[in-house]
Design a protein around this motif. Structure first.
Motif, PDB file in Angstrom:
ATOM      1  N   GLY A  16       0.804  -1.214   0.000  1.00 28.27           N
ATOM      2  CA  GLY A  16       0.000   0.000   0.000  1.00 28.27           C
ATOM      3  C   GLY A  16       0.840   1.268   0.000  1.00 28.27           C
ATOM      4  N   ARG A  17       1.968   1.243   0.700  1.00 32.75           N
ATOM      5  CA  ARG A  17       2.832   2.426   0.727  1.00 32.75           C
ATOM      6  C   ARG A  17       3.336   2.770  -0.665  1.00 32.75           C
ATOM      7  NH1 ARG A  17       4.978  -0.335   5.360  1.00 32.75           N
ATOM      8  NH2 ARG A  17       4.186   0.604   7.290  1.00 32.75           N
ATOM      9  N   VAL A  18       3.688   1.743  -1.420  1.00 33.24           N
ATOM     10  CA  VAL A  18       4.165   1.965  -2.787  1.00 33.24           C
ATOM     11  C   VAL A  18       3.045   2.515  -3.661  1.00 33.24           C
ATOM     12  CG1 VAL A  18       5.118   0.869  -4.852  1.00 33.24           C
ATOM     13  CG2 VAL A  18       5.893   0.142  -2.588  1.00 33.24           C
ATOM     14  N   MET A  19       1.861   1.949  -3.531  1.00 27.07           N
ATOM     15  CA  MET A  19       0.720   2.406  -4.327  1.00 27.07           C
ATOM     16  C   MET A  19       0.350   3.851  -3.989  1.00 27.07           C
ATOM     17  SD  MET A  19      -1.832  -0.880  -4.510  1.00 27.07           S
ATOM     18  CE  MET A  19      -1.274  -2.443  -5.197  1.00 27.07           C
ATOM     19  N   ARG A  20       0.417   4.181  -2.711  1.00 27.18           N
ATOM     20  CA  ARG A  20       0.101   5.549  -2.302  1.00 27.18           C
ATOM     21  C   ARG A  20       1.138   6.524  -2.841  1.00 27.18           C
ATOM     22  NH1 ARG A  20      -3.591   5.698   2.144  1.00 27.18           N
ATOM     23  NH2 ARG A  20      -2.720   7.630   2.938  1.00 27.18           N
ATOM     24  N   GLU A  21       2.389   6.114  -2.848  1.00 26.52           N
ATOM     25  CA  GLU A  21       3.459   6.967  -3.359  1.00 26.52           C
ATOM     26  C   GLU A  21       3.272   7.245  -4.847  1.00 26.52           C
ATOM     27  OE1 GLU A  21       6.788   9.349  -3.056  1.00 26.52           O
ATOM     28  OE2 GLU A  21       5.724   8.319  -1.431  1.00 26.52           O
ATOM     29  N   LEU A  22       2.809   6.230  -5.580  1.00 28.58           N
ATOM     30  CA  LEU A  22       2.590   6.366  -7.021  1.00 28.58           C
ATOM     31  C   LEU A  22       1.170   6.820  -7.362  1.00 28.58           C
ATOM     32  CD1 LEU A  22       4.397   3.107  -8.217  1.00 28.58           C
ATOM     33  CD2 LEU A  22       5.291   5.443  -8.264  1.00 28.58           C
ATOM     34  N   HIS A  23       0.317   6.980  -6.330  1.00 26.19           N
ATOM     35  CA  HIS A  23      -1.082   7.418  -6.491  1.00 26.19           C
ATOM     36  C   HIS A  23      -1.912   6.423  -7.298  1.00 26.19           C
ATOM     37  CE1 HIS A  23      -0.140  11.338  -4.734  1.00 26.19           C
ATOM     38  NE2 HIS A  23       0.953  11.325  -5.463  1.00 26.19           N
ATOM     39  N   LEU A  24      -1.492   5.170  -7.336  1.00 21.99           N
ATOM     40  CA  LEU A  24      -2.252   4.148  -8.049  1.00 21.99           C
ATOM     41  C   LEU A  24      -3.572   3.838  -7.348  1.00 21.99           C
ATOM     42  CD1 LEU A  24       0.611   1.649  -8.990  1.00 21.99           C
ATOM     43  CD2 LEU A  24      -0.447   3.407 -10.434  1.00 21.99           C
ATOM     44  N   LEU A  76      -3.594  19.590 -14.120  1.00 18.37           N
ATOM     45  CA  LEU A  76      -3.435  18.219 -14.592  1.00 18.37           C
ATOM     46  C   LEU A  76      -1.987  17.941 -14.998  1.00 18.37           C
ATOM     47  CD1 LEU A  76      -6.708  17.799 -16.707  1.00 18.37           C
ATOM     48  CD2 LEU A  76      -6.172  16.705 -14.521  1.00 18.37           C
ATOM     49  N   CYS A  77      -1.354  18.914 -15.661  1.00 12.80           N
ATOM     50  CA  CYS A  77       0.053  18.754 -16.047  1.00 12.80           C
ATOM     51  C   CYS A  77       0.941  18.689 -14.808  1.00 12.80           C
ATOM     52  CB  CYS A  77       0.490  19.911 -16.942  1.00 12.80           C
ATOM     53  SG  CYS A  77      -0.261  19.907 -18.590  1.00 12.80           S
ATOM     54  N   ALA A  78       0.660  19.552 -13.820  1.00 15.58           N
ATOM     55  CA  ALA A  78       1.437  19.546 -12.582  1.00 15.58           C
ATOM     56  C   ALA A  78       1.267  18.230 -11.833  1.00 15.58           C
ATOM     57  CB  ALA A  78       1.021  20.719 -11.692  1.00 15.58           C
ATOM     58  N   THR A  79       0.064  17.669 -11.884  1.00 12.22           N
ATOM     59  CA  THR A  79      -0.185  16.377 -11.240  1.00 12.22           C
ATOM     60  C   THR A  79       0.660  15.285 -11.879  1.00 12.22           C
ATOM     61  OG1 THR A  79      -2.459  17.029 -10.709  1.00 12.22           O
ATOM     62  CG2 THR A  79      -1.962  14.674 -10.688  1.00 12.22           C
ATOM     63  N   ALA A  80       0.724  15.300 -13.214  1.00 15.83           N
ATOM     64  CA  ALA A  80       1.548  14.311 -13.914  1.00 15.83           C
ATOM     65  C   ALA A  80       3.022  14.467 -13.535  1.00 15.83           C
ATOM     66  CB  ALA A  80       1.366  14.469 -15.424  1.00 15.83           C
ATOM     67  N   LEU A  81       3.486  15.698 -13.428  1.00 14.59           N
ATOM     68  CA  LEU A  81       4.886  15.943 -13.030  1.00 14.59           C
ATOM     69  C   LEU A  81       5.134  15.465 -11.603  1.00 14.59           C
ATOM     70  CD1 LEU A  81       5.373  19.529 -14.520  1.00 14.59           C
ATOM     71  CD2 LEU A  81       6.442  17.418 -15.336  1.00 14.59           C
ATOM     72  N   LYS A  82       4.159  15.678 -10.736  1.00 18.62           N
ATOM     73  CA  LYS A  82       4.288  15.249  -9.341  1.00 18.62           C
ATOM     74  C   LYS A  82       4.389  13.732  -9.250  1.00 18.62           C
ATOM     75  CE  LYS A  82       1.977  15.579  -4.837  1.00 18.62           C
ATOM     76  NZ  LYS A  82       0.811  16.129  -4.100  1.00 18.62           N
ATOM     77  N   VAL A  83       3.555  13.019 -10.026  1.00 14.00           N
ATOM     78  CA  VAL A  83       3.530  11.559  -9.978  1.00 14.00           C
ATOM     79  C   VAL A  83       4.860  10.957 -10.431  1.00 14.00           C
ATOM     80  CG1 VAL A  83       2.493   9.509 -11.022  1.00 14.00           C
ATOM     81  CG2 VAL A  83       1.033  11.363 -10.201  1.00 14.00           C
ATOM     82  N   ILE A  84       5.500  11.589 -11.440  1.00  7.73           N
ATOM     83  CA  ILE A  84       6.763  11.040 -11.948  1.00  7.73           C
ATOM     84  C   ILE A  84       7.990  11.637 -11.254  1.00  7.73           C
ATOM     85  CG2 ILE A  84       5.748  10.529 -14.188  1.00  7.73           C
ATOM     86  CD1 ILE A  84       7.108  12.987 -15.328  1.00  7.73           C
ATOM     87  N   GLY A  85       7.749  12.383 -10.168  1.00  7.73           N
ATOM     88  CA  GLY A  85       8.867  12.871  -9.364  1.00  7.73           C
ATOM     89  C   GLY A  85       9.487  14.170  -9.823  1.00  7.73           C
ATOM     90  N   LEU A  86       8.771  14.959 -10.628  1.00 13.38           N
ATOM     91  CA  LEU A  86       9.311  16.229 -11.123  1.00 13.38           C
ATOM     92  C   LEU A  86       8.556  17.421 -10.537  1.00 13.38           C
ATOM     93  CD1 LEU A  86       9.923  15.345 -14.882  1.00 13.38           C
ATOM     94  CD2 LEU A  86      11.588  15.423 -13.017  1.00 13.38           C
ATOM     95  N   LYS A  87       8.190  17.308  -9.280  1.00 11.48           N
ATOM     96  CA  LYS A  87       7.425  18.363  -8.612  1.00 11.48           C
ATOM     97  C   LYS A  87       8.165  19.698  -8.600  1.00 11.48           C
ATOM     98  CE  LYS A  87       5.136  19.231  -4.156  1.00 11.48           C
ATOM     99  NZ  LYS A  87       4.821  18.660  -2.830  1.00 11.48           N
ATOM    100  N   HIS A  88       9.505  19.643  -8.584  1.00  9.57           N
ATOM    101  CA  HIS A  88      10.291  20.875  -8.492  1.00  9.57           C
ATOM    102  C   HIS A  88      10.102  21.784  -9.706  1.00  9.57           C
ATOM    103  CE1 HIS A  88      12.787  18.089 -10.852  1.00  9.57           C
ATOM    104  NE2 HIS A  88      13.267  19.168 -11.443  1.00  9.57           N
TER     105      HIS A  88
END
Length: 228
Positions: free
Chosen positions: A110-118, A205-217
Motif C-alpha cells: 500500500g505504501r508503494v501504491m500511495r506513493e505512485l497514487h495508483l 493536470l500537467c502539474a499532477t503528472a509531473l508530481k507523480v513522476i517525481g518532477l514536482k520541483h
C-alpha cells in the motif's frame, strides 16, 4: 504553475453550508469533458487497477477495493472508490483518522501504491458517475467535515463545486494532518474556485503528472504559512 500564493484567512467563526445553485452551462461543459477524459484514461487504467487489486489480495487480508463516504458538491454524501492500501478494519478501534507520513496502518504494498497514487485510479468511476471531477477540492469524510466546519472559516464554501481527484491545493500542499494545515488548504481551494478556468485546470493536470513522476520541483514553490 506560477500562480500567486492565495491569501490565508484568519479564524473568526464557523462556516455555514453553502447554497449551491444548479450547474451553469460552463459547469455542464466541464462535466462532459470530465466524462470523456475519465473514460479515455480508464481504458489503459483498467489493467493497472486489476493488477493492483490482485496484488493487494495476495499480500493482505480483506477486500482489494475500498469504499468510503465522502462529502461532495452541496454537501451531498457519496461513496468514493479506492484500492485498499491499509490493513483491513484499521480504524475499527480509533474511528476516522487522517493518514500521516509513515502511517503504520499502511501495508508495505500500500505504501508503494500511495506513493505512485495508483490507489486513486478507481475514482475515475466516481467521475463517470458525476460525483467527482478530475480537478477540484479533495473530498473529506462526513465525520471529519462535521468537526472542521465548526472551526475553519469558509470550509463549506469548498463544497460549491464538485470534488476532484487532483486539485490546486493537492499539488501544492501535503495531506491534512491538523486544523492548521486544513486552514491553508481551504485558502488554496477557495482560490481555485474563484479563478478556475480551462487553462488553470490543464495546468493542474500537467502539474499532477509531473508530481507523480517525481518532477514536482518544475512547478512547486513553498506555500504561505497560515496564521492563527
Amino acid at each position: 504553475m506560477r500562480t500567486p500564493a492565495p491569501h490565508v484567512p484568519r479564524l473568526r467563526r464557523a462556516s455555514a453550508p453553502p447554497i449551491v445553485p444548479p450547474p451553469s452551462a460552463r459547469e455542464r461543459v466541464k462535466a462532459a469533458a470530465d466524462f470523456v477524459l475519465a473514460a479515455l484514461v480508464l481504458v489503459p487504467a483498467l489493467p493497472v487497477i486489476a493488477a493492483c487489486a490482485v496484488l493487494v489480495r495476495l499480500t493482505s487480508l480483506g477486500p482489494a477495493l475500498y469504499t468510503q463516504s465522502r462529502v461532495g458538491r452541496g454537501g451531498r454524501v457519496f461513496t468514493l472508490y479506492k484500492i485498499r492500501t491499509m490493513y483491513h478494519d484499521c480504524e475499527k478501534l480509533t474511528g476516522p483518522q487522517w493518514s500521516t507520513p509513515g502511517d503504520a496502518r499502511a501495508t508495505p504494498v500500500g505504501r508503494v501504491m500511495r506513493e505512485l497514487h495508483l490507489d486513486e485510479l478507481p475514482q475515475l468511476f466516481n467521475v463517470l458517475r458525476g460525483e467527482m471531477s478530475l480537478v477540484g477540492p479533495r473530498p473529506e469524510r462526513p465525520e471529519i467535515v462535521k468537526k472542521l466546519r465548526e472551526v475553519v472559516v469558509g470550509y463549506d464554501r469548498r463544497h460549491a463545486v464538485k470534488p476532484g481527484i487532483t486539485g490546486f491545493a493537492q499539488i501544492h500542499l501535503p495531506p491534512d494532518t491538523c486544523t492548521r494545515s486544513v486552514r491553508n488548504k481551504v485558502a488554496y481551494d477557495l482560490f481555485y474556485i474563484r479563478f478556475r478556468s480551462a487553462r488553470m485546470e490543464l495546468l493542474i493536470l500537467c502539474a499532477t503528472a509531473l508530481k507523480v513522476i517525481g518532477l514536482k520541483h518544475v512547478y512547486y514553490r513553498a506555500p504561505r504559512v497560515p496564521t492563527e
